[in-house]
Design a protein around this motif. Structure first.
Motif, PDB file in Angstrom:
ATOM      1  N   GLY A 105      23.580  61.835   7.092  1.00  0.00           N
ATOM      2  CA  GLY A 105      22.535  62.052   7.879  1.00  0.00           C
ATOM      3  C   GLY A 105      22.764  60.244   9.148  1.00  0.00           C
ATOM      4  N   LYS A 106      22.379  59.591   8.559  1.00  0.00           N
ATOM      5  CA  LYS A 106      22.018  58.167   9.771  1.00  0.00           C
ATOM      6  C   LYS A 106      22.162  57.305   8.973  1.00  0.00           C
ATOM      7  CE  LYS A 106      19.713  56.243  13.754  1.00  0.00           C
ATOM      8  NZ  LYS A 106      18.048  56.691  14.773  1.00  0.00           N
ATOM      9  N   ASP A 107      22.853  55.769   9.617  1.00  0.00           N
ATOM     10  CA  ASP A 107      23.455  54.979   8.763  1.00  0.00           C
ATOM     11  C   ASP A 107      22.044  54.288   9.284  1.00  0.00           C
ATOM     12  OD1 ASP A 107      25.580  55.908   8.412  1.00  0.00           O
ATOM     13  OD2 ASP A 107      27.158  54.513  10.250  1.00  0.00           O
ATOM     14  N   ARG A 108      22.092  52.976   8.227  1.00  0.00           N
ATOM     15  CA  ARG A 108      20.704  52.198   8.573  1.00  0.00           C
ATOM     16  C   ARG A 108      20.987  50.890   7.800  1.00  0.00           C
ATOM     17  NH1 ARG A 108      17.108  55.376  10.364  1.00  0.00           N
ATOM     18  NH2 ARG A 108      16.358  57.676   9.762  1.00  0.00           N
ATOM     19  N   GLN A 109      20.751  50.045   8.174  1.00  0.00           N
ATOM     20  CA  GLN A 109      20.578  49.139   7.982  1.00  0.00           C
ATOM     21  C   GLN A 109      19.310  47.721   8.117  1.00  0.00           C
ATOM     22  OE1 GLN A 109      21.127  49.382  11.288  1.00  0.00           O
ATOM     23  NE2 GLN A 109      23.326  50.658  10.497  1.00  0.00           N
ATOM     24  N   TRP A 110      19.749  47.337   6.986  1.00  0.00           N
ATOM     25  CA  TRP A 110      18.404  46.487   6.284  1.00  0.00           C
ATOM     26  C   TRP A 110      18.499  45.226   6.342  1.00  0.00           C
ATOM     27  CZ3 TRP A 110      14.561  50.605   4.136  1.00  0.00           C
ATOM     28  CH2 TRP A 110      15.105  51.293   4.197  1.00  0.00           C
ATOM     29  N   LEU A 111      17.424  43.655   5.653  1.00  0.00           N
ATOM     30  CA  LEU A 111      17.525  43.040   5.539  1.00  0.00           C
ATOM     31  C   LEU A 111      17.280  43.168   4.167  1.00  0.00           C
ATOM     32  CD1 LEU A 111      15.129  40.833   8.387  1.00  0.00           C
ATOM     33  CD2 LEU A 111      17.686  41.274   8.096  1.00  0.00           C
ATOM     34  N   GLY A 170       9.071  53.224   1.583  1.00  0.00           N
ATOM     35  CA  GLY A 170       8.081  53.155   1.521  1.00  0.00           C
ATOM     36  C   GLY A 170       7.711  54.104   2.615  1.00  0.00           C
ATOM     37  N   LYS A 171       8.560  54.735   3.193  1.00  0.00           N
ATOM     38  CA  LYS A 171       8.692  55.678   4.040  1.00  0.00           C
ATOM     39  C   LYS A 171       9.483  56.892   4.117  1.00  0.00           C
ATOM     40  CE  LYS A 171       7.270  53.352   8.669  1.00  0.00           C
ATOM     41  NZ  LYS A 171       7.437  53.455  10.001  1.00  0.00           N
ATOM     42  N   SER A 172       9.247  57.952   4.210  1.00  0.00           N
ATOM     43  CA  SER A 172       9.838  58.863   4.076  1.00  0.00           C
ATOM     44  C   SER A 172      10.852  59.564   5.365  1.00  0.00           C
ATOM     45  CB  SER A 172       9.353  60.961   4.429  1.00  0.00           C
ATOM     46  OG  SER A 172       8.707  61.309   3.488  1.00  0.00           O
ATOM     47  N   ASP A 173      12.186  59.494   5.165  1.00  0.00           N
ATOM     48  CA  ASP A 173      13.002  59.754   5.839  1.00  0.00           C
ATOM     49  C   ASP A 173      13.834  60.720   5.756  1.00  0.00           C
ATOM     50  OD1 ASP A 173      15.726  58.897   6.989  1.00  0.00           O
ATOM     51  OD2 ASP A 173      16.247  57.561   6.616  1.00  0.00           O
ATOM     52  N   ILE A 200      15.770  61.557   2.288  1.00  0.00           N
ATOM     53  CA  ILE A 200      14.867  60.792   1.250  1.00  0.00           C
ATOM     54  C   ILE A 200      13.527  61.034   1.296  1.00  0.00           C
ATOM     55  CG2 ILE A 200      14.336  58.360   1.111  1.00  0.00           C
ATOM     56  CD1 ILE A 200      17.341  57.847   1.764  1.00  0.00           C
ATOM     57  N   GLY A 201      12.654  60.820   0.471  1.00  0.00           N
ATOM     58  CA  GLY A 201      10.961  61.280   0.748  1.00  0.00           C
ATOM     59  C   GLY A 201      10.498  59.333  -0.001  1.00  0.00           C
ATOM     60  N   SER A 202       9.125  59.329   0.259  1.00  0.00           N
ATOM     61  CA  SER A 202       9.030  57.490   0.586  1.00  0.00           C
ATOM     62  C   SER A 202       8.546  58.007  -0.964  1.00  0.00           C
ATOM     63  CB  SER A 202       7.573  57.349   1.149  1.00  0.00           C
ATOM     64  OG  SER A 202       6.505  59.086   1.038  1.00  0.00           O
TER      65      SER A 202
END
Length: 251
Positions: free
Chosen positions: A123-129, A183-186, A191-193
């Protein structure tokens, strides 16, 4: 308190009497130019541990190759940690997670970890702390818990635990489980919450040496809530049983 002083008694045991003439820092077991370790956190070390390099076969044909590794570079108290995990199917990298973390020892068997995480998906790449802890709990349970904060107020939590049950000195049964919360749906990444997915597996490995061990196993995976709905909508099954064969090693 009066300090003990003076000469030793005549019948005192010679501290070198049972060393066969060897002395610390000299002889054939001494390395020229290499300083002796006196205190912790004195020298830097590096290692790579490939926990899982395995092929998985599923009932619905969702076969994949999975890698799960961790590298560590630095000293005892402060070090760089690199974690990488992903699935390769049909010759393409489907999903992956890569983390660059600063690790700091907070107890004898525990490290705190702080850094960033990069996700690659179809889908879409994600970045996190990322912020978490990793270590060895009482009764020899290996635990890893990390919380993540992403853009747009996205949050996630990942929990992982494993235990090595020594059937013999070389044959080891390892139960392992992993849980992922969001915590949130994506919807872009299906991905669901809430609790998105979890897995539990058993791996039986044989240590040819302490550094290399082939294994076989079985793993159960389940996608919960809306994440399960996304999986079923794409023609997959929310519950899977996968048979495994792989190799773990470190150096």
């Amino acid at each position: 308190m009066q300090m003990q002083g003076g000469s030793p008694p005549a019948d005192a045991r010679d501290p070198n009497g049972y060393s066969d003439g060897f002395e610390r820092g000299s002889g054939k077991y001494s390395f020229t130019g290499v300083p002796r370790l006196q205190l912790g956190d004195q020298m830097s070390f590096a290692n790579l541990r490939v926990n899982r390099l395995e092929r998985a076969w599923a009932r619905h044909g969702d076969n994949a190759t999975t890698y799960d590794l961790q590298a560590r570079i630095g000293r005892d108290f402060n070090h760089l940690v690199i974690k990488a995990e992903g699935d390769v199917a049909q010759g393409k990298l489907q999903d992956s997670r890569t983390e660059l973390l600063w690790g700091h020892a907070i107890a004898a068997f525990w490290d705190s970890q702080l850094g960033v995480r990069f996700d690659h998906s179809t889908g879409k790449d994600r970045q996190w702390l990322a912020a978490g802890v990793q270590g060895l709990a009482p009764y020899w349970f290996e635990l890893d818990a990390t919380a993540y904060l992403g853009s747009g107020g996205r949050t996630a939590l990942r929990l992982e635990g494993s235990y090595d049950w020594l059937l013999t000195q070389k044959l080891i049964l390892q139960p392992r489980t992993e849980w992922n919360f969001y915590g949130k749906s994506d919807p872009v990444n299906a991905i669901g919450s809430g609790l998105a997915n979890a897995s539990a597996g058993l791996r039986l490995r044989y240590e040819i040496t302490r550094q290399i061990a082939p294994y076989i196993g079985v793993e159960w995976q389940h996608s919960f809530g809306r994440t399960g709905d996304f999986v079923r909508a794409s023609g997959g099954s929310a519950t899977q049983t996968r048979w495994l064969a792989g190799l773990s090693f470190w150096f």
